[in-house]
Design an enzyme around this catalytic site. Structure first.
Site, PDB file in Angstrom:
ATOM      1  N   LYS A 369      29.259  41.887  33.505  1.00 11.15           N
ATOM      2  CA  LYS A 369      29.111  42.282  32.111  1.00 11.15           C
ATOM      3  C   LYS A 369      28.149  43.466  32.005  1.00 11.15           C
ATOM      4  CE  LYS A 369      29.706  37.551  30.336  1.00 11.15           C
ATOM      5  NZ  LYS A 369      30.917  37.734  29.524  1.00 11.15           N
ATOM      6  N   ARG A 444      37.598  28.898  32.111  1.00 11.72           N
ATOM      7  CA  ARG A 444      38.876  28.188  32.207  1.00 11.72           C
ATOM      8  C   ARG A 444      39.091  27.612  33.606  1.00 11.72           C
ATOM      9  NH1 ARG A 444      42.116  33.482  30.520  1.00 11.72           N
ATOM     10  NH2 ARG A 444      40.247  33.530  29.218  1.00 11.72           N
TER      11      ARG A 444
END
Length: 612
Positions: A369, A444
């Site tokens: 990020k 996920r």
């Protein structure tokens, strides 16, 4: 697929690893054998070579100690709250003006009350005004804040108008040590009690690292964490006459509000202190409290750590947590089980799994990020915090119709020599292979292991996964509504209704596997972990990825998705996904404890009446 014979063990907590540029060293403390297993920390400020020793800043170890630092208590009636140093009175205009409620006020306030309430201009977010009222027979003046909630809300909002409470309390800081802030809420219905109480409780967050400042060197002396005063909440149903809440409603208010504060504290705690070991410790402490003498519930827990996860095939957790594990911060899968007492031997209870995403810090992995995208990623375990809080509150309410399972998928998505890479192929517990094309789509992957464990190994009837999963959720349903996805229409509808009732708002996302599964197509594996087309309902796609890892027999015999029981008598299994990326934090970046009230209302509601 792992089986129940897979070994379970708990790794000894390890020292956190912090970069050389860090300003603090975190020294681990573990409770003695037989006491609560709580992993806590003491922040030791660094001192320059010529500076005198600086005392440590003590961080509370347990939930009880945190509550002592910043307590929010609940009074049985309004008289105790009226005796506080400062008083806030909230409610809809009709409730505030009801004869029964007005009669409960002291005479000095009663004489000016109706005129003061009428003078408040209430817009979409309500309105407020402060008045100074003679108190104690005119011996002193007391500051009373009147907050008028909106009378009407839109059809997708909470009828209690709980969303406006934070705006009305803006500027109300926690009272100073030794003082009390009384908050009285006049309710139009007992159904408003929980959403209003939760809104008040989350306005006063529990976690703080602010230290006491005094007259030491340079005018600043570091000492213990600053103690706060007491917030005392009293609720009364003011229509048509003022009356106290019944015992069952009060118990629900207290359990849910305290669980919300637990969840928000876990989210707010810095990642050096709330690493995977510490989050495992939080779950262990909750289990120990519920099974202990105070509650005496049938609650058990265990945890799989890195070696066991790898041996048992939890490929998602191992891949995401590998880099941090090499520095001692191992991933974990925590399982806590509650079974009600007093049920008939051999009776069939509906088994519900709450599966929480517990990424204690998300750097994005090798696809890292940016400088503006990484701060705040300590909140990426909001789903685990919400499910932990909801599990605790539900157990305290002693539901007799369901068996509850809490599954926390805990890891830190770090950058390092062991970090998983784009182009790697990972095999989660489901056995379905995943080609990695986005290391920042890690949540996920751990949830894939969690739902496979819940639906397969545990054989749960309903699997509810909760996560701060996608930024796209805020585009789809906004910052105030979670996005919910389900293979069962009744479950979806019940969740939306629970959101409106609890104040933890939720809105449906499109459920259409035939449209979304193809977004994960891979030439070399069963699927990729991120979509090809980011404009095609990203949030629904992310949820669908998780559903792809449910037990292979999940509802295969069902002729449709109507939610009805099958003719052969087998109960239809249901899956619900809650993406709470938006409502997990407020505008200041503090954890809200979102999800606790939603899950408690859902599992306590009509959908699960009589264990159906």
């Amino acid at each position: 697929m792992a089986t129940s014979s897979c070994p379970a063990f708990v790794s000894a907590p390890r020292a956190a690893v912090i970069g050389a540029a860090s300003r603090a060293i975190v020294a681990r403390r573990v409770a003695p054998t037989g006491a609560k297993r709580r992993v806590a920390s003491t922040i030791v400020p660094r001192a320059s070579a010529d500076a005198p020793p600086v005392p440590a800043v003590d961080i509370p170890d347990t939930n009880d100690e945190w509550e002592a630092v910043s307590p929010v208590d609940f009074a049985a009636d309004v008289s105790a709250a009226l005796a506080a140093d400062k008083v806030v009175i909230l409610g809809k205009r009709g409730a505030l003006r009801s004869p029964g409620f007005v009669a409960s006020l002291p005479e000095s306030l009663r004489t000016v009350w109706l005129e003061a309430v009428a003078a408040v201009q209430a817009g979409d977010n309500g309105g407020k005004r402060s008045i100074m009222v003679p108190w104690d027979n005119g011996g002193r003046l007391k500051d009373v804040l009147i907050g008028v909630l909106p009378t009407a809300v839109s059809r997708h909002n909470c009828p209690a108008a709980a969303f406006a409470v934070n705006a009305l309390l803006a500027g109300c800081q926690p009272p100073a040590h030794g003082q009390t802030l009384g908050v009285i809420t006049a309710l139009t219905s007992t159904s408003d009690a929980v959403p209003i109480a939760v809104a008040v409780a989350r306005h006063f967050p529990t976690y703080t690292a602010k230290s006491v400042r005094g007259g030491g060197r340079g005018g600043v002396e570091r000492g213990r964490i600053a103690l706060r005063g007491r917030v005392l909440v009293a609720q009364t149903c003011a229509s048509p006459l003022s009356c106290d809440l019944d015992a069952e409603t009060r118990a629900r208010v207290v359990a849910v509000s305290r669980a919300v504060r637990l969840a928000s504290r876990v989210v707010d705690t810095p990642p050096a202190a709330m690493d995977p070991d510490a989050l495992v410790g939080e779950a262990a402490a909750v289990a120990a409290e519920l099974a202990g003498p105070t509650h005496g519930l049938d609650v058990s827990w265990d945890a799989l750590r890195y070696d066991a996860l790898k041996a048992c095939g939890f490929g998602g957790l191992v891949a995401v947590g590998d880099a941090a594990a090499r520095d001692g911060r191992e991933p974990a899968l925590v399982h806590v089980k509650y079974r009600p007492s007093g049920g008939a031997p051999g009776s069939r209870l509906r088994k519900i799994a709450l599966v929480g995403k517990g990424i204690t810090y998300d750097t994005g992995g090798l696809q890292i990020k940016g400088k503006s995208g990484m701060p705040g990623m300590k909140t990426d375990m909001g789903g685990a915090a919400a499910t932990l809080g909801a599990f605790k509150a539900l157990c305290q309410l002693r539901p007799q119709h369901v068996e509850l399972h809490l599954v926390l998928c805990i890891a830190e998505n770090a950058v390092g020599p062991g970090a998983f890479r784009p182009d790697d192929v990972v095999t989660p517990l489901s056995g379905r292979t995943v080609e990695i094309n986005n290391t920042d789509a890690e949540g996920r992957l751990v949830l894939a292991d969690g739902v496979a464990y819940a639906s397969g190994t545990l054989g749960c009837d309903d699997v509810i996964d909760v996560a701060t999963l996608t930024g796209a959720q805020m585009i789809a349903t906004g910052k105030n509504f979670a996005g919910v996805l389900s293979d069962d229409e009744a479950m979806e509808r019940a969740c939306v209704d629970a959101g409106r009732a609890s104040g933890d708002l939720a809105h449906p996302l499109p459920y259409a596997p035939e449209f979304f599964t193809k977004e994960f197509g891979s030439k070399i594996a069963d699927m990729k972990n991120s979509v090809k087309d980011r404009t095609n309902a990203q949030t629904s796609c992310a949820g669908q990825f998780i559903a792809n890892h449910l037990d292979r027999g999940w509802n295969k015999a069902d002729p449709d998705a109507s939610g009805e029981e099958e003719t052969e008598g087998r109960i239809r299994r249901r899956w619900l996904h809650v993406d709470m990326a938006g409502p997990a934090t407020n505008k200041d970046g503090r954890g809200t404890g979102y999800g606790v009230a939603l899950l408690v209302h859902l599992i306590s509601g009509e959908l699960y009446a009589d264990g159906k």
